[in-house]
Structure formats: structure tokens, C-alpha cells
Design a protein around this motif. Structure first.
Motif, PDB file in Angstrom:
ATOM      1  N   GLU A  63      -0.993  -8.814   6.861  1.00 14.66           N
ATOM      2  CA  GLU A  63      -1.924  -9.066   7.971  1.00 14.66           C
ATOM      3  C   GLU A  63      -3.195  -9.216   7.552  1.00 14.66           C
ATOM      4  OE1 GLU A  63      -3.056  -5.401  11.149  1.00 14.66           O
ATOM      5  OE2 GLU A  63      -0.854  -5.584  10.593  1.00 14.66           O
ATOM      6  N   TYR A  64      -3.783  -8.648   6.470  1.00 17.82           N
ATOM      7  CA  TYR A  64      -5.090  -8.774   6.147  1.00 17.82           C
ATOM      8  C   TYR A  64      -5.401 -10.330   5.640  1.00 17.82           C
ATOM      9  CZ  TYR A  64      -9.040  -9.039   2.631  1.00 17.82           C
ATOM     10  OH  TYR A  64     -10.251  -9.585   2.218  1.00 17.82           O
ATOM     11  N   MET A  65      -4.573 -10.747   4.954  1.00 15.50           N
ATOM     12  CA  MET A  65      -4.333 -12.142   4.235  1.00 15.50           C
ATOM     13  C   MET A  65      -4.232 -13.305   5.637  1.00 15.50           C
ATOM     14  SD  MET A  65      -4.641 -12.051   0.964  1.00 15.50           S
ATOM     15  CE  MET A  65      -4.061 -13.627   0.109  1.00 15.50           C
ATOM     16  N   ASN A  66      -3.703 -12.817   6.707  1.00 19.61           N
ATOM     17  CA  ASN A  66      -3.602 -13.570   7.783  1.00 19.61           C
ATOM     18  C   ASN A  66      -4.636 -13.537   8.982  1.00 19.61           C
ATOM     19  OD1 ASN A  66      -1.360 -14.918   6.668  1.00 19.61           O
ATOM     20  ND2 ASN A  66       0.387 -13.529   7.649  1.00 19.61           N
ATOM     21  N   GLY A  67      -5.546 -12.906   8.599  1.00 20.24           N
ATOM     22  CA  GLY A  67      -6.860 -12.921   9.440  1.00 20.24           C
ATOM     23  C   GLY A  67      -7.003 -11.634   9.782  1.00 20.24           C
ATOM     24  N   GLY A  68      -6.437 -10.656   9.522  1.00 19.21           N
ATOM     25  CA  GLY A  68      -6.667  -9.203  10.148  1.00 19.21           C
ATOM     26  C   GLY A  68      -7.951  -8.569   9.099  1.00 19.21           C
ATOM     27  N   ASN A  69      -9.090  -9.270   9.232  1.00 22.06           N
ATOM     28  CA  ASN A  69     -10.221  -9.054   8.364  1.00 22.06           C
ATOM     29  C   ASN A  69     -11.365  -9.243   9.139  1.00 22.06           C
ATOM     30  OD1 ASN A  69     -10.937 -11.647   7.659  1.00 22.06           O
ATOM     31  ND2 ASN A  69      -8.743 -11.806   6.718  1.00 22.06           N
ATOM     32  N   ASP A  70     -12.656  -8.663   8.618  1.00 20.16           N
ATOM     33  CA  ASP A  70     -13.796  -8.850   9.472  1.00 20.16           C
ATOM     34  C   ASP A  70     -14.174 -10.466   9.747  1.00 20.16           C
ATOM     35  OD1 ASP A  70     -14.970  -9.445   7.003  1.00 20.16           O
ATOM     36  OD2 ASP A  70     -16.426  -7.787   7.170  1.00 20.16           O
ATOM     37  N   GLY A  71     -13.853 -11.223   8.823  1.00 22.42           N
ATOM     38  CA  GLY A  71     -14.220 -12.647   9.068  1.00 22.42           C
ATOM     39  C   GLY A  71     -13.097 -13.494   9.903  1.00 22.42           C
ATOM     40  N   ASN A  72     -11.909 -12.754  10.313  1.00 21.33           N
ATOM     41  CA  ASN A  72     -11.168 -13.439  11.136  1.00 21.33           C
ATOM     42  C   ASN A  72     -10.410 -14.705  10.005  1.00 21.33           C
ATOM     43  OD1 ASN A  72     -11.146 -11.646  13.061  1.00 21.33           O
ATOM     44  ND2 ASN A  72     -12.783 -12.917  14.065  1.00 21.33           N
ATOM     45  N   VAL A  73     -10.389 -14.289   8.709  1.00 25.86           N
ATOM     46  CA  VAL A  73     -10.227 -15.620   7.848  1.00 25.86           C
ATOM     47  C   VAL A  73      -8.857 -15.452   7.303  1.00 25.86           C
ATOM     48  CG1 VAL A  73     -10.830 -16.298   5.487  1.00 25.86           C
ATOM     49  CG2 VAL A  73     -12.570 -15.419   6.995  1.00 25.86           C
ATOM     50  N   THR A  74      -7.974 -16.812   7.736  1.00 26.04           N
ATOM     51  CA  THR A  74      -6.861 -16.608   7.195  1.00 26.04           C
ATOM     52  C   THR A  74      -6.807 -17.404   5.738  1.00 26.04           C
ATOM     53  OG1 THR A  74      -5.822 -17.138   9.436  1.00 26.04           O
ATOM     54  CG2 THR A  74      -4.458 -17.598   7.632  1.00 26.04           C
ATOM     55  N   MET A  75      -6.071 -16.699   4.726  1.00 27.39           N
ATOM     56  CA  MET A  75      -6.358 -16.906   3.250  1.00 27.39           C
ATOM     57  C   MET A  75      -4.965 -17.487   3.073  1.00 27.39           C
ATOM     58  SD  MET A  75      -8.597 -13.967   1.870  1.00 27.39           S
ATOM     59  CE  MET A  75      -8.197 -12.616   3.190  1.00 27.39           C
ATOM     60  N   GLU A  76      -4.704 -18.364   1.846  1.00 26.77           N
ATOM     61  CA  GLU A  76      -3.411 -18.797   1.646  1.00 26.77           C
ATOM     62  C   GLU A  76      -2.915 -17.617   0.741  1.00 26.77           C
ATOM     63  OE1 GLU A  76      -2.067 -22.006   1.013  1.00 26.77           O
ATOM     64  OE2 GLU A  76      -3.200 -22.382   2.758  1.00 26.77           O
ATOM     65  N   ALA A  77      -1.503 -17.742   0.713  1.00 26.21           N
ATOM     66  CA  ALA A  77      -0.792 -16.473   0.124  1.00 26.21           C
ATOM     67  C   ALA A  77      -1.014 -16.765  -1.502  1.00 26.21           C
ATOM     68  CB  ALA A  77       0.569 -16.583   0.433  1.00 26.21           C
ATOM     69  N   THR A  78      -0.896 -15.729  -2.229  1.00 28.57           N
ATOM     70  CA  THR A  78      -1.083 -15.894  -3.615  1.00 28.57           C
ATOM     71  C   THR A  78       0.173 -15.054  -4.263  1.00 28.57           C
ATOM     72  OG1 THR A  78      -2.280 -13.822  -3.790  1.00 28.57           O
ATOM     73  CG2 THR A  78      -3.473 -15.823  -3.657  1.00 28.57           C
ATOM     74  N   LYS A  79       0.471 -15.189  -5.713  1.00 26.96           N
ATOM     75  CA  LYS A  79       1.357 -14.598  -6.387  1.00 26.96           C
ATOM     76  C   LYS A  79       0.652 -13.912  -7.594  1.00 26.96           C
ATOM     77  CE  LYS A  79       5.366 -16.947  -4.946  1.00 26.96           C
ATOM     78  NZ  LYS A  79       6.349 -18.095  -5.371  1.00 26.96           N
ATOM     79  N   PRO A  80       0.920 -12.852  -8.187  1.00 22.46           N
ATOM     80  CA  PRO A  80       2.033 -11.902  -7.721  1.00 22.46           C
ATOM     81  C   PRO A  80       1.607 -10.570  -6.827  1.00 22.46           C
ATOM     82  CG  PRO A  80       1.185 -11.050  -9.938  1.00 22.46           C
ATOM     83  CD  PRO A  80       0.282 -12.328  -9.704  1.00 22.46           C
ATOM     84  N   LYS A  81       2.558  -9.906  -6.116  1.00 25.76           N
ATOM     85  CA  LYS A  81       2.193  -8.802  -5.597  1.00 25.76           C
ATOM     86  C   LYS A  81       2.389  -7.743  -6.724  1.00 25.76           C
ATOM     87  CE  LYS A  81       2.782  -9.222  -0.808  1.00 25.76           C
ATOM     88  NZ  LYS A  81       3.314 -10.579  -0.626  1.00 25.76           N
ATOM     89  N   THR A  82       1.541  -6.763  -6.838  1.00 20.34           N
ATOM     90  CA  THR A  82       1.441  -5.862  -7.925  1.00 20.34           C
ATOM     91  C   THR A  82       1.786  -4.519  -7.388  1.00 20.34           C
ATOM     92  OG1 THR A  82       0.385  -7.270  -9.568  1.00 20.34           O
ATOM     93  CG2 THR A  82       0.212  -5.151 -10.168  1.00 20.34           C
ATOM     94  N   VAL A  83       2.613  -3.665  -7.925  1.00 19.98           N
ATOM     95  CA  VAL A  83       2.495  -2.342  -7.487  1.00 19.98           C
ATOM     96  C   VAL A  83       1.903  -1.717  -8.855  1.00 19.98           C
ATOM     97  CG1 VAL A  83       4.084  -0.241  -7.300  1.00 19.98           C
ATOM     98  CG2 VAL A  83       4.698  -2.551  -6.233  1.00 19.98           C
ATOM     99  N   VAL A  84       1.008  -0.483  -8.426  1.00 19.57           N
ATOM    100  CA  VAL A  84       0.341   0.071  -9.635  1.00 19.57           C
ATOM    101  C   VAL A  84       0.799   1.344  -9.327  1.00 19.57           C
ATOM    102  CG1 VAL A  84      -1.875   0.763 -10.605  1.00 19.57           C
ATOM    103  CG2 VAL A  84      -1.417  -1.294  -9.625  1.00 19.57           C
ATOM    104  N   TYR A  85       1.451   2.218 -10.353  1.00 14.77           N
ATOM    105  CA  TYR A  85       1.640   3.745 -10.392  1.00 14.77           C
ATOM    106  C   TYR A  85       0.754   4.464 -11.160  1.00 14.77           C
ATOM    107  CZ  TYR A  85       6.308   2.260  -8.734  1.00 14.77           C
ATOM    108  OH  TYR A  85       7.090   1.698  -7.805  1.00 14.77           O
ATOM    109  N   ILE A  86       0.044   5.520 -10.480  1.00 17.87           N
ATOM    110  CA  ILE A  86      -0.632   6.490 -11.553  1.00 17.87           C
ATOM    111  C   ILE A  86       0.269   7.557 -11.551  1.00 17.87           C
ATOM    112  CG2 ILE A  86      -3.120   7.737 -11.291  1.00 17.87           C
ATOM    113  CD1 ILE A  86      -3.494   4.847 -10.720  1.00 17.87           C
TER     114      ILE A  86
END
Length: 215
Positions: free
Chosen positions: A87-110
Motif C-alpha cells: 500500500e505504501y509503495m503503491n501511493g499510500g504515502n505523503d507524496g502520493n508517490v507510486t514506486m516500482e516494486a523491489t526485491k527482496p522482502k526481508t523478515v527480521v526477527y529480534i
């Protein structure tokens, strides 16, 4: 017992030589996956002691991350977090900016000893937005984080791993790093996901951050 105890990664012991390659299929080369999609840049640092893993130096960059709900099953928590990032990458941000998808997605466990205390899902922002990254829309539980140059020990594998296999790969990495006499930050676990379950090309990585030298 709740699903969480059965599903969230822990540190199992390793009963084989941790230097052995994965018994999962070989991963799709990163170059192939990152040909049309932007991925974070890194260089592989040659270290004699490595076995079954590599040392990478990542350039500094900007990531967006959100905390995963650990009261839910991991698959559900992951999907929910991934939707927030999308949602954030697709424009759900303060600039209504749509960004290209990137890789990878990273899960971080503390980690707290062998149990995850918190989990985050993060995604790299396209480099064209690093100078002035769009901020999350108000009320969204997202964090935009500037990471300095960082070093990680990384082990890669392909196939469609189960949660148990992911855990095992991480345990192999942790044991191999220890066997090699190298130091890692033990309180954080990283899982890089380059693929969706339905993709033909499959690449997954487990990583630990290199411990800062004592000098």
C-alpha cells in the motif's frame, strides 16, 4: 498451544556438518531475478574461512518496514505486513508517490535467547527515492529507515521451503559461522525472500549481521 510456538522460527541444533550445501534445490541466480527489478547492491567480500555461506558488504540505503503481529500465525502475519508495505509503495504515502516494486522482502526477527521477541517485514526503496523518501501516510504503522553500509553472512537456497526447512537453513548458517571462528550478531535473524510461492524462479536467503570488531 498457540500457532506461534509451532510456527515462528527458533534455533534448532544442527546434526550434520554445517558447511554442507543445502539439500534444497539450487537458488535462481540473483542476477536473473534483479535484471528487471531493483535489488539492494552489495559486493561479496572474499574470506578464507567461509563454508556454505558468503560475506556481503551492502551499500547504505533506505528501507520501509512494519512490525509483524506475532499473535497470529506467521503466514497470516507476513501477508498482513506485506499488504501494508505494498500500500505504501503503491501511493499510500505523503507524496502520493507510486514506486516500482523491489526485491527482496526481508523478515527480521529480534531474538530473546531462542525465541523471537519482535518481527518486522522490510522492503528496499528504489534508489531514486533514497535522497527524499516519501513518508508513510498518517496513522500507518510504518517506519522509513536509513541503513548505513552493513555486512552480513548469507546462505542461499532454492525450492519451496517449509518453515522447518527455513529454520534448518538458518541453523546451518549460524553453526557454520561459529565453526569458522567468525562473530555474528546473535540477537537478529534475517530472512530474504526473493520469490512468491507460485513463481517458477525460487531464491531464499538466511543471514546474520557481522558483529562489530572489538578493536
Amino acid at each position: 498451544s498457540s500457532g506461534i510456538n509451532a510456527e515462528w522460527p527458533l534455533r534448532p541444533g544442527v546434526d550434520v556438518d554445517p558447511c554442507l550445501p543445502s539439500d534444497l534445490p539450487d537458488p535462481t541466480p540473483k542476477e536473473e531475478l534483479c535484471e528487471t527489478t531493483e535489488c539492494p547492491e552489495y559486493e561479496v567480500v572474499q574470506v578464507e574461512e567461509t563454508c556454505g555461506f558468503e560475506l556481503r558488504k551492502y551499500t547504505s540505503g533506505v528501507w520501509v518496514m512494519t512490525e509483524m503481529n506475532m499473535k497470529k500465525e506467521i503466514a497470516e502475519a507476513y501477508t498482513e505486513a506485506a499488504e501494508q508495505l505494498m500500500e505504501y509503495m503503491n501511493g499510500g504515502n505523503d507524496g502520493n508517490v507510486t514506486m516500482e516494486a523491489t526485491k527482496p522482502k526481508t523478515v527480521v526477527y529480534i531474538m530473546d535467547k531462542n525465541t523471537p521477541r519482535n518481527a518486522y517485514l522490510s522492503q528496499f526503496l528504489p534508489t531514486s527515492y533514497h535522497e527524499d523518501p516519501p513518508q508513510p501516510s498518517e496513522g500507518k504503522r510504518l517506519i522509513v529507515k536509513h541503513n548505513p553500509e552493513m555486512q552480513y553472512y548469507v546462505r542461499a537456497f532454492g525450492g519451496k521451503p517449509s518453515i522447518h526447512q527455513y529454520r534448518r537453513e538458518f541453523a546451518m548458517l549460524a553453526a557454520a559461522v561459529k565453526k569458522s571462528g567468525l562473530n555474528a550478531v546473535r540477537t537478529m535473524q534475517f530472512y530474504h525472500e526473493y520469490s512468491n510461492p507460485g513463481d517458477e524462479a525460487q531464491r531464499h536467503e538466511v543471514a546474520v549481521m557481522v558483529a562489530p570488531s572489538q578493536s
